[in-house]
Write an enzyme that holds these catalytic residues in place. Structure first.
Site, mmCIF file in Angstrom:
data_model
loop_
_atom_site.group_PDB
_atom_site.id
_atom_site.type_symbol
_atom_site.label_atom_id
_atom_site.label_comp_id
_atom_site.label_asym_id
_atom_site.label_seq_id
_atom_site.Cartn_x
_atom_site.Cartn_y
_atom_site.Cartn_z
ATOM 1 N N SER A 142 0.843 -1.199 0.000
ATOM 2 C CA SER A 142 0.000 0.000 0.000
ATOM 3 C C SER A 142 0.875 1.245 0.000
ATOM 4 O O SER A 142 1.996 1.214 0.520
ATOM 5 C CB SER A 142 -0.871 -0.003 1.262
ATOM 6 O OG SER A 142 -1.517 1.235 1.414
ATOM 7 N N TYR A 155 -1.360 -0.871 10.561
ATOM 8 C CA TYR A 155 -1.487 -1.138 9.130
ATOM 9 C C TYR A 155 -0.230 -0.673 8.393
ATOM 10 O O TYR A 155 0.341 -1.418 7.591
ATOM 11 C CB TYR A 155 -2.735 -0.427 8.578
ATOM 12 C CG TYR A 155 -3.028 -0.742 7.126
ATOM 13 C CD1 TYR A 155 -3.524 -1.986 6.745
ATOM 14 C CD2 TYR A 155 -2.803 0.207 6.125
ATOM 15 C CE1 TYR A 155 -3.795 -2.273 5.411
ATOM 16 C CE2 TYR A 155 -3.072 -0.070 4.790
ATOM 17 C CZ TYR A 155 -3.575 -1.313 4.444
ATOM 18 O OH TYR A 155 -3.823 -1.605 3.125
HETATM 19 N N1 LIG Z 1 -8.759 -0.926 -0.861
HETATM 20 C C1 LIG Z 1 -7.746 -0.083 -0.745
HETATM 21 O O1 LIG Z 1 -7.924 1.143 -0.745
HETATM 22 C C2 LIG Z 1 -6.345 -0.613 -0.647
HETATM 23 C C3 LIG Z 1 -5.295 0.299 -0.788
HETATM 24 C C4 LIG Z 1 -3.988 -0.160 -0.715
HETATM 25 C C5 LIG Z 1 -3.732 -1.500 -0.515
HETATM 26 N N2 LIG Z 1 -4.765 -2.373 -0.360
HETATM 27 C C6 LIG Z 1 -4.448 -3.771 -0.136
HETATM 28 O O2 LIG Z 1 -5.061 -4.532 -1.147
HETATM 29 C C7 LIG Z 1 -5.249 -5.872 -0.682
HETATM 30 C C8 LIG Z 1 -6.668 -6.304 -0.997
HETATM 31 O O3 LIG Z 1 -7.551 -5.516 -0.223
HETATM 32 P P1 LIG Z 1 -8.999 -5.056 -0.718
HETATM 33 O O4 LIG Z 1 -9.044 -3.600 -0.635
HETATM 34 O O5 LIG Z 1 -9.346 -5.748 -1.973
HETATM 35 O O6 LIG Z 1 -9.882 -5.566 0.508
HETATM 36 P P2 LIG Z 1 -10.959 -6.716 0.653
HETATM 37 O O7 LIG Z 1 -12.000 -6.595 -0.372
HETATM 38 O O8 LIG Z 1 -11.341 -6.694 2.095
HETATM 39 O O9 LIG Z 1 -10.133 -8.022 0.315
HETATM 40 C C9 LIG Z 1 -9.251 -8.652 1.206
HETATM 41 C C10 LIG Z 1 -9.089 -10.069 0.770
HETATM 42 O O10 LIG Z 1 -8.175 -10.725 1.669
HETATM 43 C C11 LIG Z 1 -8.762 -11.940 2.092
HETATM 44 N N3 LIG Z 1 -8.240 -12.289 3.404
HETATM 45 C C12 LIG Z 1 -8.276 -11.570 4.539
HETATM 46 N N4 LIG Z 1 -7.729 -12.265 5.541
HETATM 47 C C13 LIG Z 1 -7.333 -13.446 5.032
HETATM 48 C C14 LIG Z 1 -6.700 -14.582 5.563
HETATM 49 N N5 LIG Z 1 -6.362 -14.664 6.859
HETATM 50 N N6 LIG Z 1 -6.426 -15.628 4.745
HETATM 51 C C15 LIG Z 1 -6.781 -15.572 3.430
HETATM 52 N N7 LIG Z 1 -7.380 -14.522 2.863
HETATM 53 C C16 LIG Z 1 -7.659 -13.475 3.664
HETATM 54 C C17 LIG Z 1 -10.266 -11.670 2.104
HETATM 55 O O11 LIG Z 1 -11.026 -12.856 1.919
HETATM 56 P P3 LIG Z 1 -11.707 -13.723 3.075
HETATM 57 O O12 LIG Z 1 -12.329 -12.773 4.043
HETATM 58 O O13 LIG Z 1 -12.685 -14.554 2.296
HETATM 59 O O14 LIG Z 1 -10.599 -14.529 3.660
HETATM 60 C C18 LIG Z 1 -10.403 -10.851 0.829
HETATM 61 O O15 LIG Z 1 -10.479 -11.699 -0.292
HETATM 62 C C19 LIG Z 1 -4.918 -5.851 0.806
HETATM 63 O O16 LIG Z 1 -3.626 -6.363 1.018
HETATM 64 C C20 LIG Z 1 -4.975 -4.370 1.156
HETATM 65 O O17 LIG Z 1 -4.181 -4.060 2.276
HETATM 66 C C21 LIG Z 1 -6.065 -1.957 -0.426
#
Ligand SMILES: NC(=O)c1ccc[n+]([C@@H]2O[C@H](COP(=O)([O-])OP(=O)(O)OC[C@H]3O[C@@H](n4cnc5c(N)ncnc54)[C@H](OP(=O)(O)O)[C@@H]3O)[C@@H](O)[C@H]2O)c1
Length: 264
Positions: A142, A155
């Site tokens: 991120s 985070y």
């Molecule tokens: N959205 C943003 O603005 C943003 C910005 C920068 C970086 N990111 C990064 O992008 C990545 C994806 O995030 P997102 O925004 O798409 O959020 P999200 O929709 O909440 O997706 C997170 C994913 O991680 C999985 N997950 C969480 N804990 C897990 C575990 N213990 N084992 C296996 N899978 C797990 C969740 O699935 P289950 O709950 O089904 O396990 C879900 O598929 C993350 O690393 C986040 O930090 C996001």
């Protein structure tokens, strides 16, 4: 099962958000995708959707913070795919860092999933990539990993730890012909950010983020930061004195948005 024969890729955190968008896009581009997350129902639905479009998808329920479980589920996906060319370690969690009470369990969960979860996922694919003499590993970090932000210490720590882990690994794996990419998005519309009640600057749709991520991986960009506006903003914030950052984030810290379900 029908499907195009393409590169074999595993995406962790594929059930929602960025991971899901990546899975759909990559399957359309001819990748055979292995989907991993904890929510089996969402994974199964996604795999069916991809297969209905003529793509190839397998899924496995896996919890990346549990080393044995992560290794076993990744292994089963690699067996179904018949190998591995690309890992996208995308699974992640986010929650604010509170002072009173100091929410240690949430900080532990973020370090476990966002940092150790990536390490365990890499452990699962590395021997095969070293043996075959090629491969690519991308981790979704991120832009928040470049500055310790008040109310986001846990985070930002998990992501900055991930950044330097991936940097070291990238240099170490050069002679093994394994590419390593660190992906640093700004705000993306996903379930993770749906709880944010403030205006997210330069927020983008998950599909657009997925397109940029895949392009960055295909071009082997070492550290992909996007969008440039948020990237620049983070650099500017890192030059500001602490009192300014504290003031700017005071409102946020008075009532930080909590994730819908507890992290632990
Ligand atoms: N959205 C943003 O603005 C943003 C910005 C920068 C970086 N990111 C990064 O992008 C990545 C994806 O995030 P997102 O925004 O798409 O959020 P999200 O929709 O909440 O997706 C997170 C994913 O991680 C999985 N997950 C969480 N804990 C897990 C575990 N213990 N084992 C296996 N899978 C797990 C969740 O699935 P289950 O709950 O089904 O396990 C879900 O598929 C993350 O690393 C986040 O930090 C996001």
């Amino acid at each position: 099962m029908s499907g195009k024969v393409g590169k074999k890729a595993i995406i962790t955190g594929a059930s929602t958000g960025i991971g899901r968008a990546l899975a759909v896009l990559m399957a359309r581009e001819g990748f055979q995708v292995g989907l991993l997350a904890r929510n089996s129902q969402l994974l199964e639905t996604l795999a069916l959707e991809i297969r209905a479009e003529g793509g190839t998808a397998y899924w496995a329920r896996g919890d990346v913070k549990d080393r044995e479980n992560a290794l076993a589920s990744m292994k089963s996906l690699m067996e179904e795919l018949g190998g591995i060319d690309l890992l996208i370690a995308n699974a992640g969690l986010g929650a604010p860092t509170l002072i009173d009470p100091f929410n240690v369990a949430d900080q532990e969960a973020m370090i476990r999933v966002n940092l150790l979860g990536v390490i365990y996922s890499i452990e699962a694919v590395l021997p095969a990539m070293v043996n075959q003499g090629h491969g690519q590993i991308a981790a979704v970090s991120s832009l928040a990993g470049f500055k310790g932000l008040p109310g986001e210490s846990g985070y930002t720590a998990s992501k900055s730890g991930l950044n330097t882990f991936m940097e070291g690994l990238r240099i170490q794996l050069r002679p093994k012909n394994i590419k390593v990419n660190t992906i640093c998005p700004g705000f993306v519309k996903t379930p993770m950010t749906a709880v944010n009640d403030f205006k997210m600057p330069w927020v983008m749709e998950a599909d657009e983020a997925a397109r940029r991520i895949l392009k960055g991986i295909q071009r082997n960009v070492k550290v992909l930061r996007f969008p440039w506006q948020t990237s620049l903003l983070m650099r500017l914030i890192s030059w500001l004195p602490d009192w300014v950052v504290e003031k700017v984030m005071r409102d946020y810290n008075q009532n930080p948005p909590m994730p819908k379900s507890p992290l632990t």
